[in-house]
Design a protein around this motif. Structure first.
Motif, PDB file in Angstrom:
ATOM      1  N   SER A  58      65.549  90.693  38.786  1.00  0.00           N
ATOM      2  CA  SER A  58      65.344  90.652  40.234  1.00  0.00           C
ATOM      3  C   SER A  58      66.545  91.158  41.019  1.00  0.00           C
ATOM      4  O   SER A  58      66.612  90.973  42.229  1.00  0.00           O
ATOM      5  N   LYS A  59      67.489  91.805  40.335  1.00  0.00           N
ATOM      6  CA  LYS A  59      68.651  92.348  41.048  1.00  0.00           C
ATOM      7  C   LYS A  59      68.181  93.278  42.165  1.00  0.00           C
ATOM      8  O   LYS A  59      67.220  94.029  41.966  1.00  0.00           O
ATOM      9  N   THR A  60      68.849  93.203  43.302  1.00  0.00           N
ATOM     10  CA  THR A  60      68.559  93.971  44.520  1.00  0.00           C
ATOM     11  C   THR A  60      67.217  93.597  45.177  1.00  0.00           C
ATOM     12  O   THR A  60      66.874  94.115  46.232  1.00  0.00           O
ATOM     13  N   GLU A  68      69.640  88.458  36.722  1.00  0.00           N
ATOM     14  CA  GLU A  68      70.475  89.149  37.717  1.00  0.00           C
ATOM     15  C   GLU A  68      71.685  89.739  36.994  1.00  0.00           C
ATOM     16  O   GLU A  68      72.104  89.216  35.957  1.00  0.00           O
ATOM     17  N   ASN A  69      72.269  90.803  37.577  1.00  0.00           N
ATOM     18  CA  ASN A  69      73.407  91.407  36.877  1.00  0.00           C
ATOM     19  C   ASN A  69      74.746  91.243  37.588  1.00  0.00           C
ATOM     20  O   ASN A  69      75.762  91.712  37.101  1.00  0.00           O
ATOM     21  N   ARG A  70      74.757  90.591  38.757  1.00  0.00           N
ATOM     22  CA  ARG A  70      76.033  90.346  39.427  1.00  0.00           C
ATOM     23  C   ARG A  70      76.138  88.872  39.804  1.00  0.00           C
ATOM     24  O   ARG A  70      75.200  88.291  40.368  1.00  0.00           O
ATOM     25  N   LEU A 101      70.997  87.988  20.165  1.00  0.00           N
ATOM     26  CA  LEU A 101      71.717  89.259  20.291  1.00  0.00           C
ATOM     27  C   LEU A 101      71.045  90.103  21.366  1.00  0.00           C
ATOM     28  O   LEU A 101      69.840  90.018  21.574  1.00  0.00           O
ATOM     29  N   MET A 102      71.842  90.914  22.041  1.00  0.00           N
ATOM     30  CA  MET A 102      71.304  91.777  23.087  1.00  0.00           C
ATOM     31  C   MET A 102      71.805  93.204  22.872  1.00  0.00           C
ATOM     32  O   MET A 102      72.914  93.411  22.392  1.00  0.00           O
ATOM     33  N   THR A 103      70.962  94.176  23.215  1.00  0.00           N
ATOM     34  CA  THR A 103      71.448  95.546  23.227  1.00  0.00           C
ATOM     35  C   THR A 103      70.707  96.361  24.273  1.00  0.00           C
ATOM     36  O   THR A 103      69.696  95.928  24.828  1.00  0.00           O
ATOM     37  N   GLY A 123      62.725  95.181  35.272  1.00  0.00           N
ATOM     38  CA  GLY A 123      62.952  95.148  36.711  1.00  0.00           C
ATOM     39  C   GLY A 123      62.012  96.084  37.441  1.00  0.00           C
ATOM     40  O   GLY A 123      60.973  95.676  37.978  1.00  0.00           O
ATOM     41  N   THR A 124      62.389  97.364  37.466  1.00  0.00           N
ATOM     42  CA  THR A 124      61.668  98.386  38.229  1.00  0.00           C
ATOM     43  C   THR A 124      60.149  98.272  38.117  1.00  0.00           C
ATOM     44  O   THR A 124      59.436  98.241  39.117  1.00  0.00           O
ATOM     45  N   MET A 125      59.662  98.214  36.891  1.00  0.00           N
ATOM     46  CA  MET A 125      58.195  98.257  36.716  1.00  0.00           C
ATOM     47  C   MET A 125      57.498  96.979  37.171  1.00  0.00           C
ATOM     48  O   MET A 125      56.284  96.967  37.352  1.00  0.00           O
TER      49      MET A 125
END
Ligand SMILES: *Cc1c(COP(=O)(O)O)cnc(C)c1O
Length: 227
Positions: free
Chosen positions: A27-29, A48-50, A157-159, A218-220
């Motif tokens: 949901s960033k932005t 969220e990324n920030r 784990l994440m990538t 996110g976008t989609m």
């Protein structure tokens, strides 16, 4: 009317998911109303990324969305850890990309009063601007560090797939497959059942096929006017 559109879209996306695959709506932005639109139809996991935006949104939605679960997915600076731990309903951190950051998180875990899952970010694409652990040995060091924690626990784990390649889909497939192999190796050696956080809007179907457990979309999920 608007909620119906979100509901139909969500249902359609989830058709491809198996029971151990979860949607994390990024949901960033996006506005609080956009988040609430998905919350109101029963969705709970948001990313969220920030840190500042996450903290602000978690405060604003504390009362109206009491069951929301927040995931931090973006690069995290050590000096933001204290703020991150103020987030209400922080569920997990997908972007733990170094031992240095992990140590800072561990140093501050006494500030938490709930369990928070840690995903170790692995740099499968080897792109220089991407952060992340680069060897199994580094991941194993992180695994041992997390063994004695009170609130932090190793969730997975994440990538991310490579960006600057000719065939992004083929490259994403290789990245996701490698992460699944790393998981298999660590699961066996350390008696774990690591979850995999991989797949974004453009490559999530590949991630689903490669065994992702958390799809970060996110976008989609928000730009749905066209369908
Ligand atoms: C923004 C972001 C996503 C979602 O990307 P979309 O292309 O909008 O689906 C997933 N993961 C991370 C780490 C992100 O920063």
């Amino acid at each position: 009317m608007k909620n119906l559109k979100f509901q139909e879209h969500l249902n359609r996306v989830l058709l491809d998911f198996s029971p151990d695959q979860h949607l994390l709506i990024v949901s960033k932005t996006r506005t609080l109303d956009e988040i609430r639109a998905y919350y109101d139809i029963g969705h709970r996991h948001f990313g969220e990324n920030r840190v500042q935006e996450l903290l602000l949104k978690s405060n604003e939605l504390k009362v109206s969305c009491p069951e929301i679960k927040w995931h931090m997915i973006g690069h995290l600076q050590s000096n933001k850890v204290k703020d991150l731990f103020k987030v209400h309903h922080l569920e997990s951190i997908h972007s733990v990309d170094s031992i240095h950051l992990l140590d800072e998180l561990i140093k501050n875990e006494h500030r938490l009063n709930q369990a928070v899952g840690i995903f170790l970010q692995f740099n499968t694409s080897r792109e220089e601007e991407k952060s992340g652990f680069e060897t199994i040995e580094e991941l194993e060091l992180a695994i041992t560090r997390l063994k004695n924690c009170q609130h932090l626990y190793l969730q997975g784990l994440m990538t991310m797939g490579a960006l600057r390649v000719d065939d992004q889909m083929k490259s994403a497939e290789a990245c996701f497959r490698e992460l699944a192999e790393v998981k298999a190796e660590l699961d066996q050696k350390w008696d774990l059942d690591l979850q995999l956080s991989m797949g974004m809007s453009q490559d999530y179907k590949i991630a689903l096929a490669e065994g992702a457990n958390w799809l970060r979309l996110g976008t989609m999920m928000f730009d749905i006017s066209g369908d």
